[in-house]
Design an enzyme around this catalytic site. Structure first.
Site, PDB file in Angstrom:
ATOM      1  CG  HIS A  82     105.683  79.304  41.068  1.00 45.92           C
ATOM      2  ND1 HIS A  82     106.461  80.426  40.872  1.00 45.92           N
ATOM      3  CD2 HIS A  82     105.863  78.952  42.373  1.00 45.92           C
ATOM      4  CE1 HIS A  82     107.100  80.722  41.990  1.00 45.92           C
ATOM      5  NE2 HIS A  82     106.747  79.840  42.911  1.00 45.92           N
ATOM      6  CB  SER A  83     103.494  82.468  42.541  1.00 48.70           C
ATOM      7  OG  SER A  83     103.245  83.674  43.226  1.00 48.70           O
ATOM      8  CG  MET A  84     100.308  86.153  41.871  1.00 54.78           C
ATOM      9  SD  MET A  84      98.865  86.162  42.954  1.00 54.78           S
ATOM     10  CE  MET A  84      97.747  87.181  42.008  1.00 54.78           C
ATOM     11  CB  THR A 122      98.605  79.351  43.982  1.00 56.57           C
ATOM     12  OG1 THR A 122      99.427  78.962  42.886  1.00 56.57           O
ATOM     13  CG2 THR A 122      97.541  80.313  43.494  1.00 56.57           C
ATOM     14  CD  GLN A 128     104.856  73.441  41.649  1.00 58.12           C
ATOM     15  OE1 GLN A 128     105.580  74.317  41.179  1.00 58.12           O
ATOM     16  NE2 GLN A 128     105.094  72.157  41.432  1.00 58.12           N
TER      17      GLN A 128
END
Length: 903
Positions: free
Chosen positions: A173-175, A202, A200
């Protein structure tokens, strides 16, 4: 005083800029659909079992941990290791929690229960201590190395099992998704340790805010590796974006680079994902039930029945992801679907010879095959369209070869259908199927259910309508419309001249129906052919529906297809489609794509105003108000030409090498051009927004100093104006050395904050002294002028001891207020490093690496001297005035303001 220095026209201009910026910000933060995600709930109490790591590893990474997710009996059984399932590792993102794994983990557990644990997944999650890695890049490499160790630790938990895994799947998720991609850049990392990567929200392309060089260097390392080694990377990767609801990471940053020789990567926006069809914000993307259900269905379809692990076949992995995330045919996934189907049994065969046909099925006792002979239709029509409201997963439409009235076997065309929220539909071009003699629609026997099947033959030109969008600068005052007055079920509206990210429109669809008693549903699908960022709108007709039209990805130069508005309509209704420019959404696109560059424009305006103050001080002997100089000096033509010139010179190899030797960052304009994000007037708009922000920021800082000085006077004895001005006091070198030591041993951002507070303290003290002086004494202007004149004729005798008059104090305050305004932005931009250091203070006393340390070493002595500098000491220096509009003069002013010492 600050407001008095600005005329009403300028004040109205700044108010207009605030209004425009507010419109843009409102569109980014509120101008999207409501959250339609269903919450995912746990059926049993979630438990997080901490996995014991090797002592050396735990000592090397004291802030990081690894957990196994479980619920109820599953959690109890798996407290005794080893494990027997399929490992999936969840990586949280910026300030993310390891507990975010519970949504996808719980849904996977329920799915495993439904199949009696024939297969099941073990979900692991990494605790990164909720670090702000999107704002501070110093720990990204450390997180990557820790994840590598976690993967090896996870695989050891399955050692000795019959179907022990040799790799793990990763959800980032993200980073966390970027950290997963960075694993491949490690020297000792084996690519085979990862069998699937799903990210997700990212930001793969570039950081949202490149606040330090460690973030930009990390991105450059990861992206360059993936581009240069694309031929050798066999890792199947899926990137899912949140759409316009995610204002933290815009979806354009999540799209993996499209390389002709790297076909194992997919990028899609959640609004285009079948059975999801919703936009998610940055946090809800990890718990959105619709999206997590789709993810888990894909995971179970990826299982190899022989190894009881995720398949190693890259083609199957890509087929599964395409099936669930790109185009769903309303059928269960099959690796090798049967193309030929048997059409036998006790069924009725009903021939249909009309070009438009509707059948309402209700409590059917017999199976029925409706056959459509194609020979005559080919002569008149080009396409056939069929739809059904029965959303089961059975085959429902077939093609017969050389048949008269019925056929025993047919080609299963259901795999070419598309699942939509309320229907499954199929469009065929008759020319592509010359061997088909009949089209067969199958209606099963049902009890208690009602559904509708429609089919129609049509010419493409009758259902394709061109609608040019309005001009960018029409500001919504003009519009263009089309009227769909035929009784068709499907229309394609081509949106001409639409393909740039700075374009934004509102589409209004008005439906009018006659003689309709039941509720009818229409679907409007915005299809973008060059990227998977489609969005769907469901409308109950008759109604008036508004659709936002804007892009995440600009149309590539070599792309000939145009954006489409696909309308799945009712034959009983008429539709009017109107498009007009949305000015607020255009401003929203500017903020969304370029808001991160605003601090640079703000600081440039402040520096131009500061240079103007220095010029007025040298030329007239007095420093003008910050707002006055901001109005005179902050002009776009003083910045943009130099940016364009540098951009041009960077095209030459020798200048690029010189630029790199000086360790200068990559020019924003070049980055924006490479991402197709440069559009007309964006620099001018950002400069106006930056000047406006600089103005209101100056007003806020000036007001804050006055309020703090009033509080000072209320709590302490009124101070007096200093009689003798000394550039370097006795305690100044000591204080400077202490702050530099603090910066070296702890955190540069912390030292910068202390320097900022010291500077504010000095200015508040000066403001309080001036207020006391004005209230208690009557200034003798004649005597003051005589002293100033005497001071100008005898500089040699007053170089170390200068008298500070009330006028000099006011001039100094104007200069210092400008510097405070500039310093405030420096402090704000260094805050992420400080927050990261404070959160990890129990683990590390010294921040390493520290992006703010070099800046602190320069800023601390500069601010220490500048905080003790007054305009009278600057005027006493022999500095000749330079041309007012000279570029070198502006730079000299900036240099003098920071580093000037008395001669």
């Amino acid at each position: 005083m600050f407001l008095h220095s600005v005329n009403l026209w300028n004040l109205a201009f700044y108010a207009l800029m605030v209004f425009m910026a507010t419109l843009g910000l409102w569109d980014v933060f509120f101008g999207f659909e409501e959250n339609k995600c269903s919450m995912s709930y746990m059926f049993e109490y979630p438990e997080y079992q901490k996995i014991e790591l090797p002592k050396k590893l735990a000592k090397r990474y004291p802030a990081y941990e690894l957990y196994l997710y479980g619920e109820g009996s599953y959690a109890e059984e798996h407290k005794i290791l080893p494990l027997t399932g399929i490992p999936v590792l969840f990586l949280p993102g910026n300030a993310g929690s390891y507990k975010q794994v519970r949504s996808v983990g719980s849904i996977a557990l329920r799915k495993a229960e439904d199949i009696d644990f024939k297969y099941h997944f073990d979900f692991f999650s990494v605790n990164f201590n909720e670090e702000l890695v999107a704002l501070y890049g110093g720990s990204l490499q450390k997180q990557t190395k820790f994840v590598h160790e976690c993967i090896k630790t996870i695989l050891k938990l399955y050692k000795g099992q019959e179907f022990a895994p040799k790799s793990v799947a990763i959800i980032g998720h993200s980073m966390g998704g970027l950290v997963a991609r960075a694993l491949l850049t490690l020297k000792n990392f084996k690519q085979d340790l990862i069998n699937l990567l799903i990210t997700q929200a990212t930001p793969h392309v570039a950081p949202v805010l490149p606040l330090d060089r460690f973030i930009t260097d990390f991105y450059m390392t990861v992206n360059n590796y993936w581009i240069l080694n694309a031929r050798h990377i066999n890792l199947t990767t899926l990137s899912v974006a949140g759409g316009f609801r995610d204002y933290q990471v815009r979806s354009g940053l999540t799209f993996l680079p499209k390389l002709s020789h790297h076909t194992s990567a997919l990028s899609v926006v959640s609004s285009a994902v079948p059975k999801t069809w919703v936009s998610t914000d940055h946090l809800s993307i990890v718990w959105c039930k619709q999206l997590q259900l789709t993810t888990i269905r894909a995971f179970f379809d990826l299982i190899d029945a022989d190894t009881k692990q995720i398949t190693q076949n890259p083609k199957k992995k890509l087929s599964v992801l395409n099936h669930h995330f790109i185009r769903h045919p309303a059928k269960h996934f099959e690796e090798n679907p049967a193309i030929i189907s048997d059409l036998t049994g006790t069924s009725m065969w009903v021939p249909v010879k009309v070009s438009k046909w509707t059948y309402v099925a209700y409590n059917e006792s017999d199976k029925i095959y409706f056959t459509f002979p194609l020979a005559n239709h080919r002569k008149i029509y080009t396409h056939v369209y069929c739809q059904s409201t029965m959303l089961d997963t059975n085959s429902w439409i077939f093609g017969c070869i050389n048949s008269t009235s019925m056929c025993r076997q047919g080609i299963d065309l259901s795999w070419k259908a598309e699942l939509l929220p309320t229907i499954k539909s199929l469009t065929l071009r008759l020319q592509d199927y010359p061997s088909l003699s009949h089209l067969v629609v199958y209606v099963p026997s049902i009890h208690g259910s009602k559904f509708v099947v429609d089919c129609e033959f049509f010419k493409k030109e009758t259902r394709t309508i061109q609608l040019p969008v309005t001009h960018l600068f029409s500001f919504g005052l003009s519009s263009r419309k089309v009227l769909l007055n035929t009784s068709g079920l499907f229309y394609n509206i081509e949106l001409l001249n639409f393909g740039q990210i700075y374009q934004a429109f509102k589409i209004n669809v008005v439906s009018k129906c006659s003689g309709v008693k039941e509720e009818i549903t229409s679907i409007y699908k915005l299809h973008i052919p060059w990227s998977y960022e489609d969005s769907l709108t469901i409308a109950q007709v008759p109604s008036s529906t508004e659709i936002s039209l804007k892009l995440h990805i600009a149309q590539p130069e070599n792309e000939s297809q145009v954006a489409l508005l696909k309308m799945y309509t009712s034959s009983d209704c008429q539709y009017e489609v109107t498009v007009k420019t949305s000015f607020s959404q255009i401003l929203g696109q500017v903020v969304r794509f370029h808001g991160g560059a605003l601090p640079a424009y703000v600081t440039s305006s402040i520096l131009l105003a500061y240079g103007g103050q220095l010029y007025s001080l040298f030329s007239t002997g007095h420093c003008l108000e910050y707002a006055t100089m901001l109005d005179k000096q902050a002009k776009p033509y003083k910045v943009d030409p130099f940016v364009l010139m540098i951009k041009f010179l960077l095209g030459y190899k020798w200048f690029k090498e010189l630029w790199d030797v000086l360790l200068l960052p990559e020019l924003d304009a070049i980055v924006l051009t490479s991402q197709s994000m440069c559009f007309p007037l964006v620099s001018l708009i950002l400069f106006l927004f930056g000047t406006c922000t600089a103005y209101w920021g100056g007003l806020l800082s000036s007001t804050s100093v006055r309020l703090l000085s009033s509080l000072w006077l209320a709590l302490k004895r009124p101070p007096e104006l200093p009689k003798d001005i000394k550039m370097i006091s006795l305690d100044l070198p000591f204080l400077t050395i202490v702050l530099i030591i603090v910066s070296w041993t702890t955190c540069g951002a912390f030292a910068i904050l202390l320097t900022y507070l010291y500077y504010v303290f000095k200015i508040v003290h000066l403001q309080a002294s001036l207020a006391t002086f004005k209230n208690s004494q009557t200034v003798n202007l004649k005597h003051s002028r005589r002293n100033e004149k005497k001071s100008n004729h005898h500089k040699d005798s007053t170089v170390h001891y200068l008298h500070l008059s009330a006028n000099d104090a006011e001039d100094s305050l104007r200069m210092h207020n400008t510097v405070i305004n500039l310093l405030t932005w420096i402090v704000l931009l260094s805050m992420p490093s400080l927050i990261y250091w404070l959160k990890n203070l129990r683990y590390y006393f010294k921040l390493s690496p520290d992006p703010c340390k070099p800046l602190a070493f320069i800023l601390i002595p500069t601010m220490a001297i500048l905080g003790n500098t007054h305009t009278v000491s600057i005027k006493s220096s022999f500095v000749p005035p330079c041309p007012k509009h000279s570029c070198c003069c502006v730079l000299s002013w900036c240099y003098l303001g920071l580093c000037l010492e008395p001669q």
